[in-house]
Design a protein around this motif. Structure first.
Motif, PDB file in Angstrom:
ATOM      1  N   GLU A  52       0.416   9.850  -7.219  1.00 29.19           N
ATOM      2  CA  GLU A  52      -1.000   9.657  -6.906  1.00 29.19           C
ATOM      3  C   GLU A  52      -1.111   8.313  -6.200  1.00 29.19           C
ATOM      4  O   GLU A  52      -0.231   7.461  -6.339  1.00 29.19           O
ATOM      5  CB  GLU A  52      -1.853   9.658  -8.183  1.00 29.19           C
ATOM      6  CG  GLU A  52      -1.856  10.974  -8.937  1.00 29.19           C
ATOM      7  CD  GLU A  52      -2.619  12.077  -8.215  1.00 29.19           C
ATOM      8  OE1 GLU A  52      -3.572  11.762  -7.462  1.00 29.19           O
ATOM      9  OE2 GLU A  52      -2.273  13.254  -8.406  1.00 29.19           O
ATOM     10  N   LEU A  53      -2.181   8.078  -5.481  1.00 27.63           N
ATOM     11  CA  LEU A  53      -2.329   6.808  -4.770  1.00 27.63           C
ATOM     12  C   LEU A  53      -2.336   5.624  -5.730  1.00 27.63           C
ATOM     13  O   LEU A  53      -1.845   4.551  -5.402  1.00 27.63           O
ATOM     14  CB  LEU A  53      -3.584   6.817  -3.898  1.00 27.63           C
ATOM     15  CG  LEU A  53      -3.511   7.750  -2.690  1.00 27.63           C
ATOM     16  CD1 LEU A  53      -4.840   7.760  -1.947  1.00 27.63           C
ATOM     17  CD2 LEU A  53      -2.376   7.360  -1.760  1.00 27.63           C
ATOM     18  N   LYS A  54      -2.854   5.803  -6.939  1.00 24.49           N
ATOM     19  CA  LYS A  54      -2.869   4.716  -7.914  1.00 24.49           C
ATOM     20  C   LYS A  54      -1.457   4.316  -8.351  1.00 24.49           C
ATOM     21  O   LYS A  54      -1.253   3.211  -8.854  1.00 24.49           O
ATOM     22  CB  LYS A  54      -3.732   5.091  -9.127  1.00 24.49           C
ATOM     23  CG  LYS A  54      -3.184   6.244  -9.949  1.00 24.49           C
ATOM     24  CD  LYS A  54      -4.081   6.555 -11.133  1.00 24.49           C
ATOM     25  CE  LYS A  54      -3.644   7.752 -11.921  1.00 24.49           C
ATOM     26  NZ  LYS A  54      -2.299   7.785 -12.369  1.00 24.49           N
ATOM     27  N   ASP A  55      -0.474   5.199  -8.140  1.00 30.34           N
ATOM     28  CA  ASP A  55       0.920   4.912  -8.497  1.00 30.34           C
ATOM     29  C   ASP A  55       1.611   4.017  -7.474  1.00 30.34           C
ATOM     30  O   ASP A  55       2.696   3.489  -7.732  1.00 30.34           O
ATOM     31  CB  ASP A  55       1.733   6.215  -8.612  1.00 30.34           C
ATOM     32  CG  ASP A  55       1.174   7.163  -9.657  1.00 30.34           C
ATOM     33  OD1 ASP A  55       0.622   6.677 -10.667  1.00 30.34           O
ATOM     34  OD2 ASP A  55       1.284   8.388  -9.452  1.00 30.34           O
ATOM     35  N   ILE A  56       1.012   3.863  -6.304  1.00 29.34           N
ATOM     36  CA  ILE A  56       1.614   3.068  -5.230  1.00 29.34           C
ATOM     37  C   ILE A  56       1.393   1.583  -5.519  1.00 29.34           C
ATOM     38  O   ILE A  56       0.283   1.156  -5.796  1.00 29.34           O
ATOM     39  CB  ILE A  56       1.014   3.464  -3.856  1.00 29.34           C
ATOM     40  CG1 ILE A  56       1.253   4.951  -3.567  1.00 29.34           C
ATOM     41  CG2 ILE A  56       1.573   2.587  -2.749  1.00 29.34           C
ATOM     42  CD1 ILE A  56       2.716   5.365  -3.496  1.00 29.34           C
ATOM     43  N   ASP A  57       2.478   0.812  -5.430  1.00 27.32           N
ATOM     44  CA  ASP A  57       2.419  -0.631  -5.678  1.00 27.32           C
ATOM     45  C   ASP A  57       2.098  -1.415  -4.415  1.00 27.32           C
ATOM     46  O   ASP A  57       1.565  -2.523  -4.484  1.00 27.32           O
ATOM     47  CB  ASP A  57       3.768  -1.129  -6.219  1.00 27.32           C
ATOM     48  CG  ASP A  57       4.174  -0.411  -7.487  1.00 27.32           C
ATOM     49  OD1 ASP A  57       3.365  -0.390  -8.432  1.00 27.32           O
ATOM     50  OD2 ASP A  57       5.296   0.140  -7.522  1.00 27.32           O
ATOM     51  N   LEU A  58       2.459  -0.849  -3.267  1.00 29.91           N
ATOM     52  CA  LEU A  58       2.374  -1.574  -2.008  1.00 29.91           C
ATOM     53  C   LEU A  58       2.130  -0.584  -0.873  1.00 29.91           C
ATOM     54  O   LEU A  58       2.782   0.456  -0.810  1.00 29.91           O
ATOM     55  CB  LEU A  58       3.696  -2.317  -1.789  1.00 29.91           C
ATOM     56  CG  LEU A  58       3.925  -3.071  -0.509  1.00 29.91           C
ATOM     57  CD1 LEU A  58       2.959  -4.241  -0.391  1.00 29.91           C
ATOM     58  CD2 LEU A  58       5.359  -3.588  -0.471  1.00 29.91           C
ATOM     59  N   PHE A  59       1.208  -0.920   0.013  1.00 31.42           N
ATOM     60  CA  PHE A  59       0.928  -0.115   1.195  1.00 31.42           C
ATOM     61  C   PHE A  59       1.389  -0.897   2.424  1.00 31.42           C
ATOM     62  O   PHE A  59       1.368  -2.128   2.422  1.00 31.42           O
ATOM     63  CB  PHE A  59      -0.573   0.193   1.300  1.00 31.42           C
ATOM     64  CG  PHE A  59      -1.064   1.080   0.198  1.00 31.42           C
ATOM     65  CD1 PHE A  59      -1.019   2.461   0.316  1.00 31.42           C
ATOM     66  CD2 PHE A  59      -1.570   0.547  -0.975  1.00 31.42           C
ATOM     67  CE1 PHE A  59      -1.466   3.287  -0.708  1.00 31.42           C
ATOM     68  CE2 PHE A  59      -2.017   1.354  -2.008  1.00 31.42           C
ATOM     69  CZ  PHE A  59      -1.966   2.731  -1.871  1.00 31.42           C
ATOM     70  N   ALA A  60       1.803  -0.180   3.474  1.00 25.52           N
ATOM     71  CA  ALA A  60       2.290  -0.849   4.685  1.00 25.52           C
ATOM     72  C   ALA A  60       2.007   0.021   5.900  1.00 25.52           C
ATOM     73  O   ALA A  60       1.962   1.244   5.807  1.00 25.52           O
ATOM     74  CB  ALA A  60       3.789  -1.110   4.577  1.00 25.52           C
ATOM     75  N   PHE A  61       1.825  -0.642   7.041  1.00 31.78           N
ATOM     76  CA  PHE A  61       1.713   0.099   8.287  1.00 31.78           C
ATOM     77  C   PHE A  61       2.479  -0.633   9.381  1.00 31.78           C
ATOM     78  O   PHE A  61       2.642  -1.845   9.340  1.00 31.78           O
ATOM     79  CB  PHE A  61       0.247   0.341   8.702  1.00 31.78           C
ATOM     80  CG  PHE A  61      -0.526  -0.886   9.107  1.00 31.78           C
ATOM     81  CD1 PHE A  61      -0.541  -1.319  10.428  1.00 31.78           C
ATOM     82  CD2 PHE A  61      -1.264  -1.587   8.172  1.00 31.78           C
ATOM     83  CE1 PHE A  61      -1.272  -2.430  10.799  1.00 31.78           C
ATOM     84  CE2 PHE A  61      -2.005  -2.708   8.529  1.00 31.78           C
ATOM     85  CZ  PHE A  61      -2.004  -3.129   9.846  1.00 31.78           C
ATOM     86  N   GLY A  62       2.960   0.164  10.334  1.00 30.17           N
ATOM     87  CA  GLY A  62       3.670  -0.390  11.475  1.00 30.17           C
ATOM     88  C   GLY A  62       2.682  -0.809  12.540  1.00 30.17           C
ATOM     89  O   GLY A  62       1.801  -0.041  12.917  1.00 30.17           O
ATOM     90  N   ASN A  63       2.819  -2.031  13.007  1.00 31.95           N
ATOM     91  CA  ASN A  63       1.962  -2.560  14.065  1.00 31.95           C
ATOM     92  C   ASN A  63       2.565  -2.159  15.413  1.00 31.95           C
ATOM     93  O   ASN A  63       3.240  -2.931  16.067  1.00 31.95           O
ATOM     94  CB  ASN A  63       1.851  -4.081  13.933  1.00 31.95           C
ATOM     95  CG  ASN A  63       0.816  -4.649  14.859  1.00 31.95           C
ATOM     96  OD1 ASN A  63      -0.232  -4.064  15.063  1.00 31.95           O
ATOM     97  ND2 ASN A  63       1.112  -5.798  15.421  1.00 31.95           N
ATOM     98  N   SER A  64       2.302  -0.919  15.803  1.00 32.45           N
ATOM     99  CA  SER A  64       2.885  -0.354  17.017  1.00 32.45           C
ATOM    100  C   SER A  64       2.172  -0.864  18.255  1.00 32.45           C
ATOM    101  O   SER A  64       0.946  -0.897  18.310  1.00 32.45           O
ATOM    102  CB  SER A  64       2.795   1.169  16.973  1.00 32.45           C
ATOM    103  OG  SER A  64       3.249   1.722  18.185  1.00 32.45           O
TER     104      SER A  64
END
Length: 143
Positions: A52-64
């Motif tokens: 679930e999203l609450k289980d995610i510790d860290l979010f990231a995105f590539g700056n393309s």
């Protein structure tokens, strides 16, 4: 550590989730003007089945640098989730590699987070914004 990463070059979008050390990725080529269906992408990497999203510790995105609009879309989407959940958001700058997809972003995000001593405050989602390396030239209307 559980990490969710997204990246888009404008005509290809990828999502990866790292659950502990296992990485699951999904990538799709699409028309440049099409906007991805985030539910479809997330379900293809195990959302609601494995995490679930609450289980995610860290979010990231590539700056393309290939599509500023696609990058802003992903940044806005993940920023909203990270702020709502009170989780960190990391921006990973594109390394001009054609293989720059979400699986690379998820690995680099983990390295960056751990090298910062896992300091959640250093990756406040309110300050995670895409950047564009080329000079922006505006065209004046009616000239």
């Amino acid at each position: 550590m559980n990490i969710l990463a997204m990246q888009s070059s404008g005509d290809q979008t990828s999502v990866s989730v790292m659950l502990d050390e296992e990485i699951n990725s999904f990538s799709l080529t699409h028309a440049r003007k099409d906007r991805p269906d985030w539910d479809m992408f997330l379900s293809n990497v195990g959302f609601k089945r494995d995490f679930e999203l609450k289980d995610i510790d860290l979010f990231a995105f590539g700056n393309s640098q290939n599509s500023y609009t696609a990058t802003r879309t992903i940044a806005s989407y993940l920023k909203g989730i990270a702020v709502a959940l009170g989780k960190p958001l990391i921006v990973i700058d594109e390394n001009s590699n054609d293989e720059f997809q979400a699986d690379v972003v998820v690995k680099l995000a983990k390295e960056k987070f751990l090298s910062a001593g896992s300091d959640v405050k250093a990756f406040d989602p309110n300050f995670a914004n895409p950047t564009y390396s080329e000079g922006i030239n505006f065209k004046k209307l009616n000239e």
